[in-house]
Design an enzyme around this catalytic site. Structure first.
Site, PDB file in Angstrom:
ATOM      1  N   ASP A  33     -55.353 -34.138 143.421  1.00 32.28           N
ATOM      2  CA  ASP A  33     -55.082 -34.530 142.029  1.00 32.28           C
ATOM      3  C   ASP A  33     -56.281 -35.302 141.483  1.00 32.28           C
ATOM      4  O   ASP A  33     -56.836 -36.171 142.163  1.00 32.28           O
ATOM      5  CB  ASP A  33     -53.816 -35.401 141.957  1.00 32.28           C
ATOM      6  N   LEU A  35     -56.167 -37.351 139.068  1.00 37.03           N
ATOM      7  CA  LEU A  35     -55.698 -38.606 138.466  1.00 37.03           C
ATOM      8  C   LEU A  35     -56.203 -38.747 137.035  1.00 37.03           C
ATOM      9  O   LEU A  35     -56.913 -39.700 136.695  1.00 37.03           O
ATOM     10  CB  LEU A  35     -56.091 -39.819 139.324  1.00 37.03           C
ATOM     11  N   THR A  36     -55.864 -37.791 136.211  1.00 43.15           N
ATOM     12  CA  THR A  36     -56.103 -37.915 134.772  1.00 43.15           C
ATOM     13  C   THR A  36     -55.125 -38.969 134.265  1.00 43.15           C
ATOM     14  O   THR A  36     -54.364 -39.557 135.057  1.00 43.15           O
ATOM     15  CB  THR A  36     -55.809 -36.580 134.056  1.00 43.15           C
ATOM     16  N   THR A 125     -45.340 -21.584 132.539  1.00 44.74           N
ATOM     17  CA  THR A 125     -44.345 -22.113 131.600  1.00 44.74           C
ATOM     18  C   THR A 125     -43.743 -21.009 130.748  1.00 44.74           C
ATOM     19  O   THR A 125     -44.417 -20.004 130.468  1.00 44.74           O
ATOM     20  CB  THR A 125     -45.014 -23.170 130.683  1.00 44.74           C
ATOM     21  N   ASP A 126     -42.516 -21.234 130.289  1.00 48.01           N
ATOM     22  CA  ASP A 126     -41.893 -20.266 129.374  1.00 48.01           C
ATOM     23  C   ASP A 126     -42.604 -20.241 128.019  1.00 48.01           C
ATOM     24  O   ASP A 126     -42.398 -19.329 127.221  1.00 48.01           O
ATOM     25  CB  ASP A 126     -40.392 -20.571 129.188  1.00 48.01           C
ATOM     26  N   GLU A 127     -43.453 -21.260 127.770  1.00 52.78           N
ATOM     27  CA  GLU A 127     -44.126 -21.313 126.466  1.00 52.78           C
ATOM     28  C   GLU A 127     -45.105 -20.160 126.280  1.00 52.78           C
ATOM     29  O   GLU A 127     -45.545 -19.891 125.164  1.00 52.78           O
ATOM     30  CB  GLU A 127     -44.822 -22.667 126.276  1.00 52.78           C
ATOM     31  N   TYR A 153     -52.195 -25.335 124.327  1.00 47.62           N
ATOM     32  CA  TYR A 153     -51.637 -25.511 125.675  1.00 47.62           C
ATOM     33  C   TYR A 153     -51.079 -24.198 126.216  1.00 47.62           C
ATOM     34  O   TYR A 153     -51.471 -23.727 127.290  1.00 47.62           O
ATOM     35  CB  TYR A 153     -50.537 -26.583 125.661  1.00 47.62           C
ATOM     36  N   LYS A 157     -52.286 -21.728 129.382  1.00 48.14           N
ATOM     37  CA  LYS A 157     -51.419 -21.377 130.526  1.00 48.14           C
ATOM     38  C   LYS A 157     -51.302 -19.846 130.633  1.00 48.14           C
ATOM     39  O   LYS A 157     -51.312 -19.288 131.734  1.00 48.14           O
ATOM     40  CB  LYS A 157     -50.028 -21.995 130.371  1.00 48.14           C
ATOM     41  N   ASN A 182     -38.257 -26.325 129.986  1.00 48.68           N
ATOM     42  CA  ASN A 182     -38.566 -27.765 129.968  1.00 48.68           C
ATOM     43  C   ASN A 182     -37.867 -28.499 131.105  1.00 48.68           C
ATOM     44  O   ASN A 182     -36.646 -28.408 131.241  1.00 48.68           O
ATOM     45  CB  ASN A 182     -38.104 -28.392 128.653  1.00 48.68           C
ATOM     46  N   ARG A 217     -34.580 -26.498 123.142  1.00 48.68           N
ATOM     47  CA  ARG A 217     -35.237 -26.337 124.438  1.00 48.68           C
ATOM     48  C   ARG A 217     -34.148 -26.128 125.494  1.00 48.68           C
ATOM     49  O   ARG A 217     -33.006 -26.585 125.328  1.00 48.68           O
ATOM     50  CB  ARG A 217     -36.065 -27.596 124.794  1.00 48.68           C
ATOM     51  N   ASN A 252     -33.157 -30.766 119.836  1.00 46.37           N
ATOM     52  CA  ASN A 252     -33.773 -32.073 120.104  1.00 46.37           C
ATOM     53  C   ASN A 252     -32.865 -33.207 119.635  1.00 46.37           C
ATOM     54  O   ASN A 252     -32.744 -34.242 120.304  1.00 46.37           O
ATOM     55  CB  ASN A 252     -35.138 -32.159 119.411  1.00 46.37           C
ATOM     56  N   ARG A 274     -44.483 -31.183 114.222  1.00 45.27           N
ATOM     57  CA  ARG A 274     -45.631 -30.721 115.012  1.00 45.27           C
ATOM     58  C   ARG A 274     -46.196 -29.452 114.362  1.00 45.27           C
ATOM     59  O   ARG A 274     -45.428 -28.604 113.898  1.00 45.27           O
ATOM     60  CB  ARG A 274     -45.133 -30.422 116.436  1.00 45.27           C
TER      61      ARG A 274
HETATM   62  P1  NAD Z   1     -48.159 -33.733 134.246  1.00 45.91           P
HETATM   63  O1  NAD Z   1     -49.050 -33.808 133.044  1.00 45.91           O
HETATM   64  O2  NAD Z   1     -47.089 -34.742 134.429  1.00 45.91           O
HETATM   65  O3  NAD Z   1     -49.030 -33.746 135.570  1.00 45.91           O
HETATM   66  C1  NAD Z   1     -50.211 -33.008 135.709  1.00 45.91           C
HETATM   67  C2  NAD Z   1     -50.940 -33.527 136.950  1.00 45.91           C
HETATM   68  O4  NAD Z   1     -52.095 -32.706 137.142  1.00 45.91           O
HETATM   69  C3  NAD Z   1     -51.440 -34.968 136.819  1.00 45.91           C
HETATM   70  O5  NAD Z   1     -51.172 -35.654 138.023  1.00 45.91           O
HETATM   71  C4  NAD Z   1     -52.935 -34.818 136.598  1.00 45.91           C
HETATM   72  O6  NAD Z   1     -53.681 -35.916 137.103  1.00 45.91           O
HETATM   73  C5  NAD Z   1     -53.224 -33.545 137.363  1.00 45.91           C
HETATM   74  N1  NAD Z   1     -54.398 -32.806 136.863  1.00 45.91           N
HETATM   75  C6  NAD Z   1     -54.667 -32.443 135.587  1.00 45.91           C
HETATM   76  N2  NAD Z   1     -55.833 -31.775 135.533  1.00 45.91           N
HETATM   77  C7  NAD Z   1     -56.298 -31.716 136.812  1.00 45.91           C
HETATM   78  C8  NAD Z   1     -57.448 -31.137 137.415  1.00 45.91           C
HETATM   79  N3  NAD Z   1     -58.368 -30.507 136.684  1.00 45.91           N
HETATM   80  N4  NAD Z   1     -57.605 -31.242 138.748  1.00 45.91           N
HETATM   81  C9  NAD Z   1     -56.679 -31.886 139.512  1.00 45.91           C
HETATM   82  N5  NAD Z   1     -55.578 -32.461 138.985  1.00 45.91           N
HETATM   83  C10 NAD Z   1     -55.395 -32.374 137.653  1.00 45.91           C
HETATM   84  O7  NAD Z   1     -47.554 -32.252 134.199  1.00 45.91           O
HETATM   85  P2  NAD Z   1     -46.112 -31.717 134.646  1.00 45.91           P
HETATM   86  O8  NAD Z   1     -45.172 -31.884 133.532  1.00 45.91           O
HETATM   87  O9  NAD Z   1     -45.797 -32.253 135.983  1.00 45.91           O
HETATM   88  O10 NAD Z   1     -46.419 -30.156 134.752  1.00 45.91           O
HETATM   89  C11 NAD Z   1     -46.901 -29.598 135.976  1.00 45.91           C
HETATM   90  C12 NAD Z   1     -47.108 -28.120 135.780  1.00 45.91           C
HETATM   91  O11 NAD Z   1     -45.901 -27.495 135.367  1.00 45.91           O
HETATM   92  C13 NAD Z   1     -48.130 -27.788 134.686  1.00 45.91           C
HETATM   93  O12 NAD Z   1     -48.920 -26.717 135.142  1.00 45.91           O
HETATM   94  C14 NAD Z   1     -47.295 -27.383 133.495  1.00 45.91           C
HETATM   95  O13 NAD Z   1     -47.981 -26.451 132.688  1.00 45.91           O
HETATM   96  C15 NAD Z   1     -46.086 -26.755 134.179  1.00 45.91           C
HETATM   97  N6  NAD Z   1     -44.820 -26.816 133.449  1.00 45.91           N
HETATM   98  C16 NAD Z   1     -44.323 -28.017 133.024  1.00 45.91           C
HETATM   99  C17 NAD Z   1     -43.091 -28.062 132.380  1.00 45.91           C
HETATM  100  C18 NAD Z   1     -42.492 -29.375 131.950  1.00 45.91           C
HETATM  101  O14 NAD Z   1     -41.417 -29.370 131.344  1.00 45.91           O
HETATM  102  N7  NAD Z   1     -43.098 -30.516 132.230  1.00 45.91           N
HETATM  103  C19 NAD Z   1     -42.375 -26.887 132.149  1.00 45.91           C
HETATM  104  C20 NAD Z   1     -42.913 -25.677 132.593  1.00 45.91           C
HETATM  105  C21 NAD Z   1     -44.127 -25.669 133.250  1.00 45.91           C
HETATM  106  P1  TYD Z   2     -42.106 -32.009 124.653  1.00 47.95           P
HETATM  107  O1  TYD Z   2     -41.363 -32.921 125.572  1.00 47.95           O
HETATM  108  O2  TYD Z   2     -43.468 -32.418 124.184  1.00 47.95           O
HETATM  109  O3  TYD Z   2     -42.120 -30.583 125.358  1.00 47.95           O
HETATM  110  P2  TYD Z   2     -42.559 -29.131 124.753  1.00 47.95           P
HETATM  111  O4  TYD Z   2     -43.308 -29.326 123.492  1.00 47.95           O
HETATM  112  O5  TYD Z   2     -43.415 -28.600 125.849  1.00 47.95           O
HETATM  113  O6  TYD Z   2     -41.279 -28.381 124.569  1.00 47.95           O
HETATM  114  O7  TYD Z   2     -41.210 -31.790 123.361  1.00 47.95           O
HETATM  115  C1  TYD Z   2     -39.889 -31.275 123.461  1.00 47.95           C
HETATM  116  C2  TYD Z   2     -39.369 -31.115 122.045  1.00 47.95           C
HETATM  117  O8  TYD Z   2     -39.225 -32.412 121.463  1.00 47.95           O
HETATM  118  C3  TYD Z   2     -40.314 -30.351 121.126  1.00 47.95           C
HETATM  119  O9  TYD Z   2     -39.542 -29.549 120.239  1.00 47.95           O
HETATM  120  C4  TYD Z   2     -41.025 -31.432 120.346  1.00 47.95           C
HETATM  121  C5  TYD Z   2     -39.998 -32.535 120.250  1.00 47.95           C
HETATM  122  N1  TYD Z   2     -40.508 -33.922 120.209  1.00 47.95           N
HETATM  123  C6  TYD Z   2     -40.064 -34.791 119.193  1.00 47.95           C
HETATM  124  O10 TYD Z   2     -39.243 -34.410 118.324  1.00 47.95           O
HETATM  125  N2  TYD Z   2     -40.547 -36.065 119.177  1.00 47.95           N
HETATM  126  C7  TYD Z   2     -41.449 -36.511 120.097  1.00 47.95           C
HETATM  127  O11 TYD Z   2     -41.884 -37.703 120.005  1.00 47.95           O
HETATM  128  C8  TYD Z   2     -41.880 -35.625 121.119  1.00 47.95           C
HETATM  129  C9  TYD Z   2     -42.865 -36.081 122.174  1.00 47.95           C
HETATM  130  C10 TYD Z   2     -41.373 -34.335 121.141  1.00 47.95           C
END
Ligand code: NAD
Ligand code: TYD
Length: 336
Positions: A33, A35-36, A125-127, A153, A157, A182, A217, A252, A274
């Site tokens: 990782d 660590l961003t 992701t489903d996005e 984003y 992906k 999500n 979502r 939401n 957004r």
């Molecule tokens: P997050 O942002 O919480 O974590 C991302 C992690 O990746 C962080 O620890 C960051 O330090 C690390 N990282 C970023 N760029 C890096 C690099 N270049 N090299 C090494 N490490 C790096 O993200 P998350 O929500 O845990 O999502 C994880 C994965 O799942 C992502 O690929 C995201 O696209 C996918 N995903 C997330 C969701 C969701 O709801 N969160 C849904 C579907 C898919």
């Molecule tokens: P988010 O958690 O950013 O996930 P994603 O955009 O990947 O679905 O947002 C989930 C939904 O919530 C999305 O429709 C945007 C909305 N949202 C708000 O209404 N307010 C907020 O402050 C944020 C962060 C998201």
């Protein structure tokens, strides 16, 4: 078995590392990782001394570092979670999404080809499927739904997914891809909807809903996502895409109202929408159910209670975040 989990200091990757260490006492888990801002060592504190766990700080797009890691560790399986993951940040600054999400993925796969692995798994992701209209609840994303992205984003992906499929077809790399809805649960960075609303409600700050809050979502408890990936990396068919969804569609507004009810306080404010805001995501996960027997086990009403409890019980984890550099982002996004 040796598994490299990239992005394991983030939300889903961190949950996956914990899940794998708990489930497989004979597996070695290596977390890579960078660590961003989204990576957090506090998520891994209680496993740093586990003899089956190793943490390496590094960027997946750093070819030398990645090759050295493969040379030293000779991993069997790679699960790539590492990515820039926040839509709003991608609208502000797309470029870093291209570097981390696309180039980083290709470097990891080059290493897989050079050193040989039994499986490369791409967490997508489903996005990548774009969005669905609100007035057609019968429509769901299947694995056959065309790619039609909205944000920088999701475009990054989708690009990564295409490169992964190309490496399979061109070089025979044994890949799988999962596209998930999500997630929510412990260790979720408080810039995303659910943790942001929980933390703001606890702290008596307004709960900012974009637009009218009608966007839908499909919420999946993170542990259910981990169990799906576990099945795919062991039993999924090489070259295949698997959709993973929660069958928990909520607007939401419904999500935020549930959080307010559970916490017992919280004031909604409606803020500017957004740009390019996707209306609805909904997943058909028939394929992973039929082929691998996976089903989500946590209903939204149960998962959201557990999640709120976790945030109440683990204040120091998120207070460290909201008191640090993240404050600048919050001011920029919501200050006015
Ligand atoms: P997050 O942002 O919480 O974590 C991302 C992690 O990746 C962080 O620890 C960051 O330090 C690390 N990282 C970023 N760029 C890096 C690099 N270049 N090299 C090494 N490490 C790096 O993200 P998350 O929500 O845990 O999502 C994880 C994965 O799942 C992502 O690929 C995201 O696209 C996918 N995903 C997330 C969701 C969701 O709801 N969160 C849904 C579907 C898919
Ligand atoms: P988010 O958690 O950013 O996930 P994603 O955009 O990947 O679905 O947002 C989930 C939904 O919530 C999305 O429709 C945007 C909305 N949202 C708000 O209404 N307010 C907020 O402050 C944020 C962060 C998201």
């Amino acid at each position: 078995m040796k598994v490299v989990v990239t992005g394991g200091a983030g939300f889903i990757g961190g949950n996956f590392v914990h899940y794998m260490l708990n489930k497989y006492s004979d597996y070695k888990i290596i977390c890579l990782d960078a660590l961003t801002y989204a990576g957090n060592m506090d998520t891994l504190t209680n496993i740093m001394n586990n003899k089956n766990f190793k943490f390496i700080k590094g960027d997946i797009s750093d070819r030398k570092l990645v090759y050295n890691l493969f040379e030293d560790e000779k991993p069997d399986i790679i699960v790539n979670f590492a990515a820039e993951s926040h839509v709003d940040r991608s609208i502000e600054n797309p470029e870093i999404f291209l570097k981390n999400n696309i180039i980083g993925t290709s470097v990891l796969m080059d290493a897989c080809i050079k050193y040989g692995v039994t499986r490369y798994h791409q967490v997508s992701t489903d996005e990548v499927y774009g969005d669905l209209p609100l007035n057609r609840p019968d429509l769901l994303f299947t694995e056959e739904t065309p790619i039609r992205t909205s944000s920088p984003y999701s475009s990054s992906k989708a690009s990564a997914d295409l490169i992964v499929q190309a490496y399979h077809k061109t070089y025979g790399l044994p890949v799988t891809i999962s596209r998930c809805s999500n997630n929510y649960g412990p260790y979720h960075f408080p810039e995303k909807l659910i943790p942001l609303m929980i933390v703001n409600a606890i702290n008596d700050k307004p709960l900012p809903i974009y637009g009218t809050g009608e966007n839908v979502r499909d919420w999946l408890y993170v542990k259910d996502h981990c169990s799906a990936i576990d099945l795919i990396i062991h039993n999924g068919r090489v070259g295949e895409v698997y959709n993973i969804g929660g069958h928990n569609e909520r607007t939401n507004l419904q999500v935020v109202e549930t959080i307010i009810k559970e916490i017992g306080k919280g004031k909604i404010i409606f803020v500017e929408d957004r740009k390019g805001h996707d209306m609805r995501y909904a997943i058909d996960s028939t394929k992973i159910h039929n082929e691998l027997g996976w089903l989500p086990t946590t209903a939204f009403d149960e998962g959201i209670k557990k999640t709120i409890k976790w945030y109440i019980d683990n204040k120091p984890w998120w207070e460290n975040i909201i008191n640090g550099e993240y404050q600048n982002y919050y001011e920029k996004m919501y200050g006015k």
